[in-house]
Design an enzyme around this catalytic site. Sequence first.
Site, PDB file in Angstrom:
ATOM      1  N   GLU A 138      69.709  81.466  44.776  1.00 57.72           N
ATOM      2  CA  GLU A 138      69.030  82.678  45.255  1.00 57.72           C
ATOM      3  C   GLU A 138      69.868  83.308  46.363  1.00 57.72           C
ATOM      4  OE1 GLU A 138      65.764  84.244  44.026  1.00 57.72           O
ATOM      5  OE2 GLU A 138      67.219  83.331  42.696  1.00 57.72           O
ATOM      6  N   GLN A 153      69.403  85.495  48.880  1.00 63.86           N
ATOM      7  CA  GLN A 153      68.991  86.022  50.193  1.00 63.86           C
ATOM      8  C   GLN A 153      69.822  85.457  51.331  1.00 63.86           C
ATOM      9  OE1 GLN A 153      66.975  84.552  48.053  1.00 63.86           O
ATOM     10  NE2 GLN A 153      64.849  85.178  48.257  1.00 63.86           N
ATOM     11  N   HIS A 203      79.985  72.571  54.625  1.00 65.73           N
ATOM     12  CA  HIS A 203      78.552  72.847  54.671  1.00 65.73           C
ATOM     13  C   HIS A 203      78.302  74.348  54.741  1.00 65.73           C
ATOM     14  CE1 HIS A 203      74.328  71.889  55.492  1.00 65.73           C
ATOM     15  NE2 HIS A 203      74.367  72.960  56.264  1.00 65.73           N
ATOM     16  N   ALA A 249      50.532  90.426  37.439  1.00 64.11           N
ATOM     17  CA  ALA A 249      50.835  91.696  36.783  1.00 64.11           C
ATOM     18  C   ALA A 249      51.365  92.695  37.801  1.00 64.11           C
ATOM     19  CB  ALA A 249      49.593  92.238  36.102  1.00 64.11           C
ATOM     20  N   GLN A 307      71.189  86.901  55.119  1.00 63.69           N
ATOM     21  CA  GLN A 307      70.768  86.331  56.399  1.00 63.69           C
ATOM     22  C   GLN A 307      71.980  85.869  57.200  1.00 63.69           C
ATOM     23  OE1 GLN A 307      68.276  83.543  54.446  1.00 63.69           O
ATOM     24  NE2 GLN A 307      66.399  84.709  54.761  1.00 63.69           N
ATOM     25  N   CYS A 366      63.668  80.925  57.326  1.00 66.49           N
ATOM     26  CA  CYS A 366      62.475  80.087  57.199  1.00 66.49           C
ATOM     27  C   CYS A 366      62.812  78.717  56.612  1.00 66.49           C
ATOM     28  CB  CYS A 366      61.397  80.788  56.390  1.00 66.49           C
ATOM     29  SG  CYS A 366      61.992  81.491  54.877  1.00 66.49           S
TER      30      CYS A 366
END
Lengths: 275, 442
Positions: free
Chosen positions: B115, B117, B100, B195, B121, B51
């Site tokens: 992060e 993820q 890159h 919560a 991917q 994304c």
Amino acid sequence: MTASRLFELIIALLYLAGSISYPLGLALRRPALKRIAAWTSAAAFGLHTVDLGLRFMEVGAANLQHGQFYMSLMAWFFVLIFFMLWWKLKHDFLSMITAPLALILFSSSLAVRTQVLAVPEHFSVLWFSLHVGTIFVSLALIAMAFGAGLAYLHLERLIKTKAKLPGFSKELPSLETFDKANHWAVSIGFPLYSISVLAGFLWASFTWKKVISWDPKELITIVIWALFALLFHQRMVLGWRGRKPAKTAIILFILCLVSLVGVNFLLPSHHSFRQ
Amino acid sequence: MNQEIYLVGLNHKTAGVDIRERFALSDCDPAAAGLVSDGGAVSEAMILSTCNRVEFLVVGSRDADMRAKILRFWADHCAQPVADLHSHTYCHAGEEAVNHLFTVASSLDSMILGEPQILGQLKTAYRKAVEKGAARVIVNRLLHKAFSVAKRVRTETAIASSAVSISYAAVELARKIFTDLTNHRALLVGAGEMAELAATHLLSAGVRDITVVNRTLAKGEELARQFKGRAMPFEELHQALLETDIVISSTGSPTAIIRAKDMKEVLRKRRHRPIFFIDIAVPRDIDPDINGLDNVYLYDIDDLKEVVEENLAGRQQEAQKARGIVAEEVSAFMRWRDGLELQPTIVALLDQGEGIARRELRKSIKQLGPDPDPQTVAIMERLAKSLCHKIYHEPISYLKRRSQEEGSAQRFIHNARRMFNLDEEAVPEDAHLDRKIQSGGK
């Protein structure tokens, strides 16, 4: 003499390398340094074992009359016990206190060149191992609780004040872990310490025909025992956890050091290693 | 060598979400779609589409205008005008492309720095390329290296070691207080999005179970079902505090619902087992004074925000270190790639052979005794040298013949280098990922 002196110096240097490289490895996030620390400590321990063995072959049971031998043996015992604890608890922080403690005790054994100790008559190996063996183990446990207590207070302060946890503290285990170390030290250490004290007094009563001779060592031992008993009671019965047992363990260890170094080396006492 | 590595793409910095949506390539097979073909300019390709970015990693001929070619393919595939792509895309070639890719793999180019993820991917994208046969020598090697760079960055820097979301920061703090979350239960007081998110994080971190206490029991029960936990009526809050160790509070109550003086009693009944309060309600649900009690820890929403901000700042610092690692690995990769030329490979082969010959010769001469006959030594030296040259002659002339053929040269040189272990490298664990997938697929 010089050869054995050199040998001992190497052992001390290896312990020193271990004591420095572990915290350094933690701070710099270099796992390699931590491994080096483990290996140098292991090497130091191996050589230390050899050193003790050689000494024993050289002088035999007469060693038991040298204060220096006690200190060295105690350092060795500490490392051994810590290794077993590490095996059981798998907590890295033990590595942080093992090597420095071994270093302090071992190098103080190098620093003192004492004369022959007046070991009481009716000297029996059984009493001796009961009195000294149990005290070694319980002292090692108190030392562990001391290290865990310091770490606990440090980490707890960081969490309570909501301070930023720096990289160094990130690697620390949880508060619960340190508290568990304290629990272990108290639940095993106190009975052992009691046995040791009891054995000592019984031994004294056989030897000197009186249970207590108001020796400084005996007095401070009673103080330590009382504090230890308080901690044991509060922890086991009232469920003390966290700060209070951590602080008590720290005081306990300091008292033990005073008793060990102060009394045995500085004050006139029949536990003295002095000339 | 006429092959070059290209990386063409767009990401969250160069393109807005509208562009990223229009040009997403979540299910595109470069081989089937005709980008990679045997006779064509592109010999290897991998497409990464998430994304936050769409990127083409392509190995192809140096002569073609690769950027234009890829953009055209891309726009055609998405049925969008190619003009929309131009201003939003970047094109890197050679060392820059490698840099890159490694930067992306190490999550230094992610929207939230560090992060992880993106690594997953990237692995998926690579697996697809391998399955379709679009990844060969260079892409294989490049991706294996990218994964190992990412691993190095994660272990050698603290870039991903701190939480950067509020609910995750709460979990991380819980881990500083409790050794093993599986021995502890969590309590949710009141409901609310944040919560619930924190509860989800706690559950996935291994918390034993979740208890929900809510003013309206029915709502609490519904929430409890969602977490496979249990609900308790609000009146039993103090009972719930005895049974749980991590409390997340987010009620709409205007006054504190847990007060310090009540807590003392609770603590005694708990036998001083530690308890961790996370108060994400505004106004606060929990009396701030309870943080002063032993074995009680309290963090409110502002404290957690502060933790997150500090962690983010810390990541920026660590990113510097990580970039150094990336740069190191890029130049190592470029060295390997240069080695794919024929001439250096021949030199390396002969060096290796002569090295072996010299070592064995020295051992044999030693066996001749302290004063060997110089003539015998000379004969042995000649023997060793000519043995080495004769043995290496056939592989070398084979390589020379093969490198005349366009397209297969690199594969043969690469295989020769590996067969003779010229790069002297340890085989990484996932080195045969490509093969495993192929045999697993059968």
